[in-house]
Motif scaffolding. Structure first.
Motif, mmCIF file in Angstrom:
data_model
loop_
_atom_site.group_PDB
_atom_site.id
_atom_site.type_symbol
_atom_site.label_atom_id
_atom_site.label_comp_id
_atom_site.label_asym_id
_atom_site.label_seq_id
_atom_site.Cartn_x
_atom_site.Cartn_y
_atom_site.Cartn_z
ATOM 1 N N PHE A 242 38.064 43.110 50.394
ATOM 2 C CA PHE A 242 36.864 43.310 49.087
ATOM 3 C C PHE A 242 35.265 42.939 50.685
ATOM 4 O O PHE A 242 35.773 41.282 50.828
ATOM 5 C CB PHE A 242 36.758 42.859 47.969
ATOM 6 N N SER A 243 34.293 43.406 50.881
ATOM 7 C CA SER A 243 33.971 43.104 51.694
ATOM 8 C C SER A 243 32.664 43.212 51.206
ATOM 9 O O SER A 243 31.865 44.490 51.292
ATOM 10 C CB SER A 243 33.981 43.846 52.565
ATOM 11 N N ILE A 244 31.385 42.546 50.810
ATOM 12 C CA ILE A 244 30.240 42.175 50.356
ATOM 13 C C ILE A 244 29.437 41.641 51.405
ATOM 14 O O ILE A 244 29.664 40.484 51.516
ATOM 15 C CB ILE A 244 30.473 42.188 49.013
ATOM 16 N N VAL A 531 32.493 40.335 33.027
ATOM 17 C CA VAL A 531 33.022 40.524 34.874
ATOM 18 C C VAL A 531 33.672 41.989 34.816
ATOM 19 O O VAL A 531 33.318 42.641 35.150
ATOM 20 C CB VAL A 531 34.228 39.707 35.067
ATOM 21 N N ILE A 532 34.175 42.432 33.600
ATOM 22 C CA ILE A 532 35.616 43.597 33.551
ATOM 23 C C ILE A 532 33.835 44.298 33.343
ATOM 24 O O ILE A 532 34.055 45.523 33.443
ATOM 25 C CB ILE A 532 35.651 43.103 31.829
ATOM 26 N N ASP A 533 32.783 44.301 32.386
ATOM 27 C CA ASP A 533 32.247 45.180 31.662
ATOM 28 C C ASP A 533 30.766 45.658 32.305
ATOM 29 O O ASP A 533 30.403 46.208 33.057
ATOM 30 C CB ASP A 533 31.419 44.371 30.732
ATOM 31 N N LYS A 534 30.938 44.429 33.629
ATOM 32 C CA LYS A 534 29.273 44.462 34.399
ATOM 33 C C LYS A 534 30.323 45.250 36.024
ATOM 34 O O LYS A 534 29.193 45.352 37.057
ATOM 35 C CB LYS A 534 28.822 43.309 34.275
ATOM 36 N N GLY A 535 30.930 44.725 36.442
ATOM 37 C CA GLY A 535 31.238 44.711 37.873
ATOM 38 C C GLY A 535 32.596 46.009 38.009
ATOM 39 O O GLY A 535 32.860 47.001 37.353
ATOM 40 N N ASP A 536 32.971 45.865 39.212
ATOM 41 C CA ASP A 536 33.965 46.822 39.699
ATOM 42 C C ASP A 536 35.123 46.870 39.738
ATOM 43 O O ASP A 536 35.578 45.643 39.657
ATOM 44 C CB ASP A 536 33.455 47.284 41.769
ATOM 45 N N ALA A 537 35.879 47.725 39.448
ATOM 46 C CA ALA A 537 37.205 47.448 39.368
ATOM 47 C C ALA A 537 38.385 48.608 40.101
ATOM 48 O O ALA A 537 38.022 49.330 41.047
ATOM 49 C CB ALA A 537 37.639 47.862 37.895
ATOM 50 N N LYS A 538 39.123 47.456 41.059
ATOM 51 C CA LYS A 538 40.725 48.101 41.720
ATOM 52 C C LYS A 538 41.656 47.407 41.155
ATOM 53 O O LYS A 538 41.384 46.720 40.832
ATOM 54 C CB LYS A 538 40.180 48.207 43.000
ATOM 55 N N THR A 550 35.129 42.648 40.074
ATOM 56 C CA THR A 550 34.390 42.157 40.968
ATOM 57 C C THR A 550 32.644 42.748 40.667
ATOM 58 O O THR A 550 32.182 43.503 40.570
ATOM 59 C CB THR A 550 34.444 42.770 42.614
ATOM 60 N N TYR A 551 31.679 40.905 40.417
ATOM 61 C CA TYR A 551 31.050 41.411 39.923
ATOM 62 C C TYR A 551 30.367 40.309 40.748
ATOM 63 O O TYR A 551 30.248 39.581 41.356
ATOM 64 C CB TYR A 551 30.423 40.543 38.286
ATOM 65 N N LYS A 552 28.941 41.425 40.728
ATOM 66 C CA LYS A 552 28.187 41.215 42.209
ATOM 67 C C LYS A 552 26.735 40.868 41.572
ATOM 68 O O LYS A 552 26.355 41.411 41.620
ATOM 69 C CB LYS A 552 28.618 42.188 43.797
ATOM 70 N N SER A 553 26.287 39.406 41.459
ATOM 71 C CA SER A 553 24.736 39.217 40.840
ATOM 72 C C SER A 553 23.649 38.765 42.793
ATOM 73 O O SER A 553 24.220 39.115 43.798
ATOM 74 C CB SER A 553 24.386 38.324 40.468
ATOM 75 N N VAL A 560 37.587 38.776 38.853
ATOM 76 C CA VAL A 560 38.349 38.112 37.567
ATOM 77 C C VAL A 560 40.318 39.491 38.260
ATOM 78 O O VAL A 560 40.202 40.642 38.264
ATOM 79 C CB VAL A 560 37.934 38.970 36.609
ATOM 80 N N LEU A 561 40.979 38.879 37.493
ATOM 81 C CA LEU A 561 42.409 39.395 37.650
ATOM 82 C C LEU A 561 42.334 40.049 36.252
ATOM 83 O O LEU A 561 42.950 39.315 35.565
ATOM 84 C CB LEU A 561 43.494 38.696 38.686
ATOM 85 N N GLU A 562 43.369 40.819 36.461
ATOM 86 C CA GLU A 562 44.358 41.270 34.895
ATOM 87 C C GLU A 562 45.373 42.004 35.141
ATOM 88 O O GLU A 562 45.864 42.968 35.924
ATOM 89 C CB GLU A 562 43.236 42.741 34.092
ATOM 90 N N ASN A 563 46.389 41.561 33.677
ATOM 91 C CA ASN A 563 47.123 42.162 34.310
ATOM 92 C C ASN A 563 47.905 42.712 32.637
ATOM 93 O O ASN A 563 47.760 41.596 32.270
ATOM 94 C CB ASN A 563 48.557 40.621 34.574
ATOM 95 N N LYS A 564 47.909 44.196 33.250
ATOM 96 C CA LYS A 564 48.397 44.579 31.855
ATOM 97 C C LYS A 564 50.143 44.741 31.551
ATOM 98 O O LYS A 564 50.379 45.349 30.691
ATOM 99 C CB LYS A 564 47.917 45.986 31.960
ATOM 100 N N SER A 565 50.664 44.331 32.234
ATOM 101 C CA SER A 565 51.915 44.414 32.592
ATOM 102 C C SER A 565 52.799 43.520 31.516
ATOM 103 O O SER A 565 51.762 42.140 31.200
ATOM 104 C CB SER A 565 52.160 43.891 34.159
ATOM 105 N N GLU A 566 54.454 43.900 31.491
ATOM 106 C CA GLU A 566 54.799 42.849 31.014
ATOM 107 C C GLU A 566 55.704 41.781 31.758
ATOM 108 O O GLU A 566 56.270 40.595 30.779
ATOM 109 C CB GLU A 566 56.319 43.647 30.045
ATOM 110 N N ASN A 567 55.130 41.939 32.952
ATOM 111 C CA ASN A 567 55.506 40.416 33.740
ATOM 112 C C ASN A 567 54.659 39.745 34.415
ATOM 113 O O ASN A 567 53.421 40.576 34.465
ATOM 114 C CB ASN A 567 56.425 41.369 34.995
#
Length: 624
Positions: A242-244, A531-538, A550-553, A560-567
């Motif tokens: 990520f580069s801003i 952050v999830i609502d307003k930011g970009d997701a990869k 990633t939320y940018k103002s 924010v990191l999101e782990n949807k897996s079972e591990n």
């Protein structure tokens, strides 16, 4: 355990030669690089990877010793509590920032306190009585290990000058050996991640010594056993960059503007304060807001301006602030994010919009990028009390000024008086206990009050009484001051007082402070959701189970990191290519462990100097 933002003096004070012994001279080593390499070097003498966790008290003690520390039992207890299951590398780095190595001069000073003949020797019989009977007691076996060292014992006496030299040399050798081992694998050094060479760690452990001056000593414990944990080396599975690039003074692009007719609206105000805890956590006052009917609302938060010496800016003025508004959904256990302040005008942050009637929870927030543990060394302690010509005690001018500011902070409603509820927030912060009605009645009988509330003069007299009760000993007064964020020079450096204003167009708002603490899990979820609502997701993996949001103002970037897996997953974070940036972790490189089906805030990043361009360049690597 939160990362704490202390200075790196605890490692750099061991002299950069420990690093330079093997690093090419032409490379420039920053203080942060030196700190990080020392941390990794020590960690990888005990573990095969910086992604492994410390799983026991013994492992914590051992890895601290490899970093040139000699932790006492009290120190280990501070970081390994009954609730601790494990500590990761990030936690280890935070501990090293707080725990400074014991210097030779400190050791000599401790021993000289018990050298009755002042000849550089201590009788074994005297040493045995002191170290096995007082303070943090040693066992007879531990005591024998010291007196059996031939080079530093003669004729039943310990040569403590030689002992101190041996202790310091052993600590430095531990760290030097660790660095040399890390330098063997240049790929590991450059990558800042990976497995440690298969060679076993050195078995030597630093001698145990008294850490505190005087005869009541705190002594180091732990043995030299290697960790039994042998996890396989981990490799990068995938990476996301990520580069801003943000322009200078970018915060002016989307400026906070108050509504045109706001002066005609009704307003409610409350003060509060962010406090920095010993473990790096930030706590603050939290509030409930009630709106009688649907209305357009204008919310703001800004640092509270207090009396300051002429020409000096408050230490807390650069601290970023924010407000998060939550509302109950299907019961108090389930709070949903309604809005948060996204715009800014100088030090003021705000939000405007329409809210329905009902009860809301208002949680102030600061990233921790600027509210950090103080690095400044205070050479002279400020005086709090003095005696007059007749021996009477009085408060110094500087202390009275600090008390005046504290009064203004705890006067939450700003009416110039302290109610019992307001005073109890102060008591909970400084002593951990509330003042009951009976004690408050006694207080009102003895000190100046108005409308059943304590005046500023009454508050001053209350502190003077405490000084008199202790016969001028300021120890308890300092406990209060340090709890309120003051250092020994009477500067408020670990707190940030603020003011909240709520303007509503159609009804009179009500705001009440209800809690002093962290936002806890509900706020953590709300922050992640914002952050999830307003930011970009990869997506970070091909199955799209792990996401980076990633939320940018204009004034901050939050990931924010999101782990949807079972591990469980581990994310390695590298900010080394960022420019003119500061983050809340105070580390350029760190790892984040993410539980199954969970989200977590990875980091907050802000410009170090807003008048210059700042570049956020971060690589997030998913580790298998």
């Amino acid at each position: 355990m939160a990362s704490s933002p202390g200075g790196h003096a605890s490692v750099s004070s061991q002299k950069s030669t420990l690093w330079e012994c093997s690093r090419p001279k032409k490379l420039q080593v920053t203080e942060e690089e030196l700190f990080y390499m020392n941390c990794r070097a020590a960690y990888l003498t005990v573990f095969k990877s910086s992604l492994e966790s410390i799983m026991s008290r013994d492992q914590l003690c051992l890895v601290l010793q490899k970093a040139g520390r000699n932790p006492s039992q009290k120190t280990i207890d501070k970081y390994w509590t009954p609730q601790t299951a494990k500590l990761n590398f990030d936690d280890f780095c935070a501990i090293l920032k707080k725990e400074k190595p014991t210097s030779k001069s400190e050791l000599l000073k401790a021993f000289k306190k018990i050298d009755v003949n002042n000849d550089g020797y201590i009788l074994h019989t005297d040493l045995y009585k002191i170290l096995t009977k007082r303070g943090e007691k040693m066992t007879p076996e531990e005591m024998n290990a010291i007196i059996n060292l031939a080079d530093i014992n003669v004729d039943g006496k310990l040569d403590y000058i030689k002992f101190c030299k041996l202790y310091v040399a052993t600590n430095e050798q531990c760290l030097k050996t660790a660095l040399e081992k890390l330098e063997i694998d240049s790929k590991v050094r450059l990558q800042q991640l990976g497995s440690h060479p298969e060679a076993s760690p050195e078995s030597g452990v630093s001698p145990r010594i008294p850490r505190s001056v005087g005869q009541e000593t705190m002594l180091n414990r732990g043995d030299g056993r290697n960790s039994s944990v042998q996890l396989p080396a981990r490799k990068h599975k995938s990476s996301v960059s990520f580069s801003i690039s943000m322009g200078a003074n970018s915060c002016r692009n989307a400026k906070l503007l108050e509504p045109n007719s706001v002066k005609e609206w009704q307003c409610a105000q409350s003060k509060g304060c962010f406090f920095l805890e010993e473990n790096g956590e930030i706590v603050s006052h939290q509030y409930k807001i009630h709106l009688a009917q649907r209305s357009t609302v204008y919310l703001t938060i800004r640092p509270l301006k207090l009396s300051q010496e002429e020409g000096l800016l408050p230490h807390w003025l650069p601290v970023d602030t924010a407000l998060y508004l939550l509302k109950e959904s299907e019961g108090p256990a389930n709070l949903q994010l309604v809005c948060f302040t996204e715009l800014r005008n100088r030090e003021m942050y705000g939000w405007s919009g329409e809210l329905g009637s009902g009860l809301y929870y208002l949680i102030p927030f600061t990233t921790g990028c600027w509210l950090k543990k103080e690095k400044k060394h205070i050479t002279e302690e400020a005086k709090l009390v003095c005696r007059g010509e007749k021996g009477e005690l009085f408060l110094t001018k500087k202390f009275r000024s600090a008390l005046s500011d504290i009064f203004d902070i705890i006067d939450l409603d700003g009416n110039g008086l302290i109610s019992l509820d307001e005073y109890n927030f102060f008591e909970l912060r400084t002593s951990g206990e509330k003042c009951d009605e009976d004690a408050w009645s006694i207080c009102k009988e003895n000190f100046d009050t108005k409308k059943n509330e304590l005046t500023k003069q009454g508050f001053m007299d209350l502190n003077l009484m405490e000084a008199n009760d202790r016969e001028g000993d300021p120890s308890d007064l300092w406990v209060t001051l340090q709890s309120m964020g003051y250092n020994k020079a009477l500067e408020m450096v670990e707190a940030c007082p603020f003011v909240i204003d709520i303007y509503t167009e159609k009804c009179r708002p009500r705001i009440k402070a209800v809690h002093l603490g962290s936002g806890g899990l509900p706020f953590e979820k709300a922050l992640c959701q914002s952050v999830i609502d307003k930011g970009d997701a990869k997506a970070m993996d091909s199955q799209e189970n792990v996401f980076l949001h990633t939320y940018k103002s204009d004034f901050r970037i939050t990931s924010v990191l999101e782990n949807k897996s079972e591990n469980k997953v581990v994310i390695h974070v590298n900010n080394e290519l960022s420019k003119n940036c500061v983050n809340n972790r105070s580390l350029s490189i760190f790892a984040v462990e993410l539980a199954p089906k969970s989200t977590t805030v990875c980091q907050h990043v802000m410009p170090m100097n807003e008048r210059q361009e700042w570049v956020y360049n971060c690589v997030y690597s998913l580790v298998s």
